[in-house]
Write a protein that holds these residues in place. Structure first.
Motif, mmCIF file in Angstrom:
data_model
loop_
_atom_site.group_PDB
_atom_site.id
_atom_site.type_symbol
_atom_site.label_atom_id
_atom_site.label_comp_id
_atom_site.label_asym_id
_atom_site.label_seq_id
_atom_site.Cartn_x
_atom_site.Cartn_y
_atom_site.Cartn_z
ATOM 1 N N PRO B 69 0.807 -1.221 0.000
ATOM 2 C CA PRO B 69 0.000 0.000 0.000
ATOM 3 C C PRO B 69 0.841 1.273 0.000
ATOM 4 O O PRO B 69 2.047 1.232 0.266
ATOM 5 C CB PRO B 69 -0.776 -0.111 1.309
ATOM 6 N N ARG B 73 3.015 0.995 5.195
ATOM 7 C CA ARG B 73 2.192 0.431 6.263
ATOM 8 C C ARG B 73 2.664 -0.929 6.764
ATOM 9 O O ARG B 73 1.873 -1.857 6.928
ATOM 10 C CB ARG B 73 0.727 0.368 5.811
ATOM 11 N N PHE B 75 3.989 -3.196 9.936
ATOM 12 C CA PHE B 75 3.554 -3.130 11.339
ATOM 13 C C PHE B 75 4.742 -2.673 12.170
ATOM 14 O O PHE B 75 5.646 -3.461 12.448
ATOM 15 C CB PHE B 75 3.038 -4.488 11.796
ATOM 16 N N PRO B 76 4.788 -1.393 12.589
ATOM 17 C CA PRO B 76 6.020 -0.829 13.132
ATOM 18 C C PRO B 76 6.494 -1.466 14.436
ATOM 19 O O PRO B 76 7.699 -1.544 14.667
ATOM 20 C CB PRO B 76 5.663 0.651 13.360
ATOM 21 N N ASP B 77 5.571 -1.943 15.284
ATOM 22 C CA ASP B 77 5.983 -2.515 16.570
ATOM 23 C C ASP B 77 6.400 -3.978 16.448
ATOM 24 O O ASP B 77 6.905 -4.564 17.407
ATOM 25 C CB ASP B 77 4.841 -2.427 17.599
ATOM 26 N N LEU B 78 6.162 -4.569 15.287
ATOM 27 C CA LEU B 78 6.525 -5.974 15.091
ATOM 28 C C LEU B 78 7.901 -6.057 14.426
ATOM 29 O O LEU B 78 8.288 -5.161 13.676
ATOM 30 C CB LEU B 78 5.482 -6.663 14.201
ATOM 31 N N GLU B 82 8.396 -11.012 12.279
ATOM 32 C CA GLU B 82 6.961 -11.109 12.591
ATOM 33 C C GLU B 82 6.097 -10.513 11.485
ATOM 34 O O GLU B 82 5.022 -11.036 11.173
ATOM 35 C CB GLU B 82 6.670 -10.408 13.926
ATOM 36 N N VAL B 85 5.803 -13.159 9.031
ATOM 37 C CA VAL B 85 4.892 -14.204 9.515
ATOM 38 C C VAL B 85 3.452 -13.798 9.225
ATOM 39 O O VAL B 85 2.640 -14.583 8.723
ATOM 40 C CB VAL B 85 5.079 -14.455 11.028
ATOM 41 N N VAL B 86 3.140 -12.528 9.520
ATOM 42 C CA VAL B 86 1.792 -12.028 9.255
ATOM 43 C C VAL B 86 1.498 -12.118 7.758
ATOM 44 O O VAL B 86 0.417 -12.555 7.349
ATOM 45 C CB VAL B 86 1.634 -10.574 9.754
ATOM 46 N N GLY B 87 2.479 -11.746 6.929
ATOM 47 C CA GLY B 87 2.284 -11.799 5.482
ATOM 48 C C GLY B 87 1.940 -13.201 4.991
ATOM 49 O O GLY B 87 1.168 -13.369 4.051
ATOM 50 N N ARG B 133 6.335 -8.814 2.755
ATOM 51 C CA ARG B 133 5.102 -9.231 3.425
ATOM 52 C C ARG B 133 4.056 -9.662 2.400
ATOM 53 O O ARG B 133 3.389 -10.684 2.571
ATOM 54 C CB ARG B 133 4.572 -8.058 4.264
#
Lengths: 287, 213
Positions: B69, B73, B75-78, B82, B85-87, B133
């Motif tokens: 995007p 964007r 995930f700054p705290d991850l 990680e 992993v989310v991706g 991601r």
């Protein structure tokens, strides 16, 4: 010895606050809603704990039953109250939540009577001397062990499992989490399940410590838990846990040393105001 | 309010399409409606013959739509790990290490930063992470919004080279870039939007001929 006593008392109170505040923080993080009705789940947990213990004689069974039922009720509160209001202004959900909370007190009164319920044979009343001159009931020790066990369990899930990492991602950016294949609804339901179950557990433990549940039992936790999540930095789980412990300890010392000036709840809010003057973003949130 | 209307295009496997238009032309709106974040009032979005219109973003991700995007964007705290992993969340967990190895092959710098939180990465590294991601889900189609925004030219080159590798693997790309020359040079076809209308669609090479005549 007074010092130790007060510390222990503070940790116990902090453990209870932490169990309640976790759910509130999770819901705020995911939905940006102040879930005031969460405290009604705490009261419900207390009632189920007393009723099941008195009926079955097993406190452990009562604790599990209470956590499970309260978790399911908490999940349905999302379906029934919050989900239909998600696209409205947050204030509308807040008003609905306050309404449910007030109504719940009356429902408890109607169903369980105005005077509250007590344990017929209060369990876990045996005393253990942990230091010479300082002894604790089993119930008090269980509160702390339970809180540490449950909270570190959730912490472990959040760090080490795919679902836990996905949940943290969803709190940060739900849209990108969805575009990564995460079903945001499942994460929300899971958070309501865990947060509500923990509030139920807190309710059972408080009912045991006071040997009493009454319809208004949730009133003080409802606004104090809000203070805690503001203190911790809204939506910040670790901050809420630190704030719970800090508040528990400050209240326990405060009632002894400044109790003649301020009562317990005023101390909590005086602390909140002082912290917010120095750190408006909360204890652990980044500036 | 209708932001985009009457838009019609198709893309082959490994095909590339540049979306070009001024600010407010509806490029991001188009990408976000392909990703499932904006629901169109009418029309169809098909991928490999499956109609996506009534499917949410998480389902589209599983069916092969990847999103990089605007503003990256991540995930700054991850941590970087990680984030990846989310991706890969839409894929079975036993695919995770294999997919991650492929990401590190394209973006070796992410491997060095594996345990760092994403918020501490440079803009270019964050863009690489956003790509990483998205490709963790093994997409057929990659939607890339504002690739070069806020990045140093050398990093932009690096990102385009990486994108080229992905296209060679058969991933189709729809690309928006404020630097429209870079986008049309990279993509074989171009779609021009003007205040929500599709005003031109064709080979990018024809576009440069037209403008020189």
């Amino acid at each position: 010895m007074l010092f130790f006593d007060l510390c222990i008392q503070g940790v116990i109170q902090g453990a209870i606050y932490a169990l309640i505040a976790l759910g509130l923080t999770l819901v705020y993080g995911l939905l940006r809603i102040l879930h005031v009705a969460h405290a009604a789940l705490f009261t419900l947990g207390g009632y189920i704990g007393v009723i099941v213990t008195n009926g079955s004689g097993s406190f452990l069974l009562a604790l599990f039953t209470s956590m499970l039922i309260v978790a399911v009720v908490g999940m349905s509160s999302y379906t029934i109250i919050y989900k239909p209001l998600l696209n409205r202004a947050p204030l509308i959900s807040l008003i609905a939540s306050i309404g449910i909370f007030i109504a719940s007190e009356e429902l408890f009164r109607i169903f369980f009577g105005a005077y509250g319920l007590s344990y017929i044979n209060p369990p876990l009343q045996g005393q253990i001397e942990i230091l010479s001159g300082v002894s604790l009931s089993h119930a008090r020790i269980l509160v702390v062990v339970l809180a540490i066990g449950l909270l570190s369990g959730v912490g472990w899930l959040a760090i080490n499992t795919r679902v836990g990492i996905a949940a943290r991602a969803t709190v940060i950016d739900p849209q990108m989490a969805a575009s990564s294949g995460i079903n945001v609804e499942i994460i929300r339901y899971g958070s309501f399940f865990i947060g509500s179950a923990f509030a139920g557990a807190a309710g059972v433990m408080v009912s045991l410590l006071n040997n009493l549940v009454e319809p208004t039992m949730g009133a003080v936790p409802s606004y104090k838990a809000l203070a805690i999540i503001v203190l911790g930095g809204l939506g910040n789980v670790r901050g809420a846990l630190v704030a719970s412990l800090a508040l528990g300890i400050i209240e326990s010392f405060g009632t002894i040393y400044v109790g003649h000036l301020l009562d317990r709840d005023s101390i909590a809010f005086a602390f909140l105001i002082m912290v917010l003057m120095v750190r408006p973003q909360g204890l652990l949130a980044r500036g | 309010m209708t932001v985009i209307r009457d838009i019609n295009f198709g893309l082959e496997e490994g095909g590339t399409l540049a979306l070009v238009g001024s600010n407010g032309a509806g490029k991001t709106t188009l990408l976000m409606s392909l990703a499932g974040h904006i629901i169109p009032k009418s029309g169809q979005v098909r991928l490999n013959g499956v109609d996506l219109v009534d499917k949410g973003p998480e389902t589209r991700c599983g069916l092969g739509v990847g999103l990089v995007p605007e503003g990256r964007r991540v995930f700054p705290d991850l941590s970087v790990f990680e984030n990846l992993v989310v991706g890969g969340y839409s894929r079975p967990s036993n695919n995770q290490s294999g997919s991650m190895a492929r990401v590190f092959e394209v973006f070796p710098r992410l491997f060095d930063r594996k345990n760092q939180v994403a918020g501490s990465l440079s803009g270019g590294e964050q863009q690489m992470l956003a790509f990483g991601r998205a490709i963790m889900s093994n997409p057929n189609l990659l939607l890339v919004d504002e690739l070069s925004l806020g990045l140093m030219p050398s990093v932009v080159d690096e990102c385009y080279k990486a994108l080229e590798k992905l296209v060679k693997k058969g991933i189709a790309v729809i690309l928006v870039d404020q630097n429209s020359d870079a986008a049309t040079n990279f993509c074989s076809s171009t779609l021009i939007l003007e205040t929500g209308d599709q005003v031109w669609l064709g080979e990018s090479s024809a576009l440069s001929e037209e403008s020189t005549h």
